[in-house]
Design an enzyme around this catalytic site. Structure first.
Site, PDB file in Angstrom:
ATOM      1  N   ARG A 104       0.815  -0.935   0.047  1.00 56.92           N
ATOM      2  CA  ARG A 104      -0.094  -0.142  -0.211  1.00 56.92           C
ATOM      3  C   ARG A 104       0.926   1.175   0.017  1.00 56.92           C
ATOM      4  NH1 ARG A 104      -3.431   2.620   4.226  1.00 56.92           N
ATOM      5  NH2 ARG A 104      -4.939   3.669   2.790  1.00 56.92           N
ATOM      6  N   ASN A 146      -3.759   8.885   3.338  1.00 54.45           N
ATOM      7  CA  ASN A 146      -2.497   8.253   3.753  1.00 54.45           C
ATOM      8  C   ASN A 146      -2.037   8.326   5.339  1.00 54.45           C
ATOM      9  OD1 ASN A 146      -1.462   8.158   1.089  1.00 54.45           O
ATOM     10  ND2 ASN A 146      -0.597  10.151   1.019  1.00 54.45           N
ATOM     11  N   HIS A 165      -4.816  -6.920  -2.936  1.00 47.75           N
ATOM     12  CA  HIS A 165      -6.066  -7.186  -1.968  1.00 47.75           C
ATOM     13  C   HIS A 165      -5.832  -8.380  -1.191  1.00 47.75           C
ATOM     14  CE1 HIS A 165      -8.269  -2.948  -3.141  1.00 47.75           C
ATOM     15  NE2 HIS A 165      -6.987  -2.700  -2.690  1.00 47.75           N
ATOM     16  N   HIS A 168       0.803   4.175  -2.880  1.00 46.54           N
ATOM     17  CA  HIS A 168       0.466   5.621  -2.579  1.00 46.54           C
ATOM     18  C   HIS A 168       1.620   6.464  -3.251  1.00 46.54           C
ATOM     19  CE1 HIS A 168      -3.175   5.204   0.115  1.00 46.54           C
ATOM     20  NE2 HIS A 168      -3.194   4.187  -0.657  1.00 46.54           N
TER      21      HIS A 168
END
Length: 322
Positions: free
Chosen positions: A58, A90, A186, A62
Site C-alpha cells: 500500500r 495516507n 488486496h 501510494h
C-alpha cells in the site's frame, strides 16, 4: 501546433529515457549486498508481524501514484510544508519504521548509495515473496524526490467505479489489465471499517440500507463479527478472510461470489472485460497470476522515476538532505 507536438515528444522521450535507465542489479558494484540487506532486515520484521508485506504494498502504491516512485510519501511535514503522508488517504499508511531500519543498515554498509525509493520498491517485492508470491524482476536505480505536498494527493478511493479507478491508473500510464492485476494485492490487504466500507452495510444510499451488490450472508457476518456500526473507524477487516497472509487467488474468488469488501472491489465484476480477466485468472495456475502481477508491478515501479543526477539519495528517508 508543431511546437506543441515537439514539446509533447520531448517530454515523452524524457519519460522513456529515465525509465529505461533503471537496470537489474543496479547496485552490484556500488553496494553488492544491498538487496541481501533489504531482504534480511525485512525478514526480521515479517517474523514479528506477518501483515507488514500488505503495508509495504500500500505504501509503494501510494508513493508511485503521486509524483511517481520517488519516495515522496516517506517525507515528513515541515514548518513550511504539509507533506503527502498527512493527506486523509495516507493517514493509515504504515511500515515507515521498516523502511527506516533497512535504510539505517544500508547506510552502515555503503553510505549515501541506495535510495529510499529503491528500498521501498525492493522491500515491497520481497514482502510479496515472503507472503507466498514470487520474487519478480525489479530494475533499480531510482533516486529520491525532494518535494512532497499534501495538496497533490489524489488517489483512487474505496468507492470508485471501474472507470474512475481506470482514469487514475491511466494518469500514470497503467491500463485496465494493470488495474485488474494490481488490485490482486488486496489478497493480503485489510481495510478500516468506518473509513472504507461501513456505508455498504448500514447506509449505502443514505436511507439506512445495505448495498444490494454485497452477498447478504457475507454482509451479515461483517455486521455481526466485525463492523460494529457506521461510525466504527477502528475495526480492521481482512479483505481475503482466512487467507489474508498468503498471496494467492482468494481475493478474485471472493469477487466472483459478490464478497468484495470495498465498493471499488465489487465494481470490478460489473465490467465485462475485467470480470472475464478475473475468471481467467481464477481458472489458471497460480503462477499465471504471479507472472502478470510481477509485470504490472515492474511497470508501475517505472512511473516518473528520477534517475541519474535527478533528485538525491536521502540520508534519512523522512527528510530531504540539508
Amino acid at each position: 501546433m508543431a511546437t506543441a507536438l515537439y514539446i509533447t515528444l520531448l517530454l515523452l522521450s524524457h519519460t522513456i529515457s529515465t525509465a529505461l535507465s533503471l537496470e537489474l542489479h543496479f547496485y552490484r558494484k556500488s553496494c553488492p549486498r544491498a538487496e541481501l540487506i533489504v531482504k534480511s532486515v525485512l525478514q526480521r520484521h515479517v517474523k514479528k508481524d506477518p501483515s507488514i508485506p500488505a503495508g509495504l504494498l500500500r505504501l509503494h502504491f501510494h508513493d508511485c501514484f503521486i509524483r511517481g516512485c520517488d519516495a515522496s510519501v516517506l517525507l515528513d511535514s515541515t514548518e513550511e510544508n504539509i507533506a503527502e503522508k498527512e493527506a486523509p488517504p495516507n493517514l493509515t499508511l504504515r511500515t515507515y519504521d521498516v523502511i527506516d531500519d533497512i535504510k539505517a543498515e544500508l547506510e552502515k554498509e555503503c553510505k549515501g548509495i541506495v535510495s529510499c525509493a529503491d528500498i521501498l520498491a525492493m522491500a515491497t517485492r520481497d514482502g510479496v515473496a515472503f507472503s507466498g508470491g514470487e520474487e519478480y524482476a525489479l530494475p533499480t536505480g531510482r533516486r529520491d524526490g525532494k518535494i512532497s505536498r499534501m495538496s497533490e494527493v489524489h488517489l483512487p478511493g474505496p468507492s470508485f467505479s471501474v472507470q474512475g479507478a481506470l482514469a487514475a491508473f491511466q494518469s500514470i500510464n497503467l491500463d485496465l489489465e494493470d488495474l485488474t492485476t494490481l488490485l490482486g494485492a488486496h489478497t493480503i490487504g485489510v481495510a478500516h471499517c468506518g473509513l472504507s466500507f461501513s456505508n455498504r452495510l448500514y447506509n449505502f444510499t443514505g436511507k439506512g440500507d445495505q448495498d444490494p451488490a454485497l452477498d447478504p450472508f457475507y454482509a451479515a457476518n461483517l455486521k455481526k463479527l466485525k463492523c460494529k456500526g457506521p461510525n466504527d473507524n477502528t475495526t480492521i477487516v481482512e479483505m481475503d478472510p482466512g487467507s489474508s497472509r498468503t498471496f494467492d487467488l482468494g481475493y478474485y474468488k471472493l469477487l466472483l461470489k459478490r464478497r468484495g469488501l470495498l465498493q471499488s472491489d465489487a465494481a470490478l465484476t460489473t465490467n465485462a472485460a475485467v470480470k472475464s480477466a478475473i475468471t481467467r485468472l481464477v481458472n489458471s495456475p497460480l503462477e499465471v497470476f504471479f507472472k502478470e502481477f510481477g509485470l504490472s508491478m515492474e511497470k508501475m515501479g517505472r512511473v516518473q522515476v528520477l534517475t541519474g543526477s535527478q533528485g538525491e539519495i536521502r540520508k534519512h528517508c523522512a527528510v530531504v538532505n540539508s
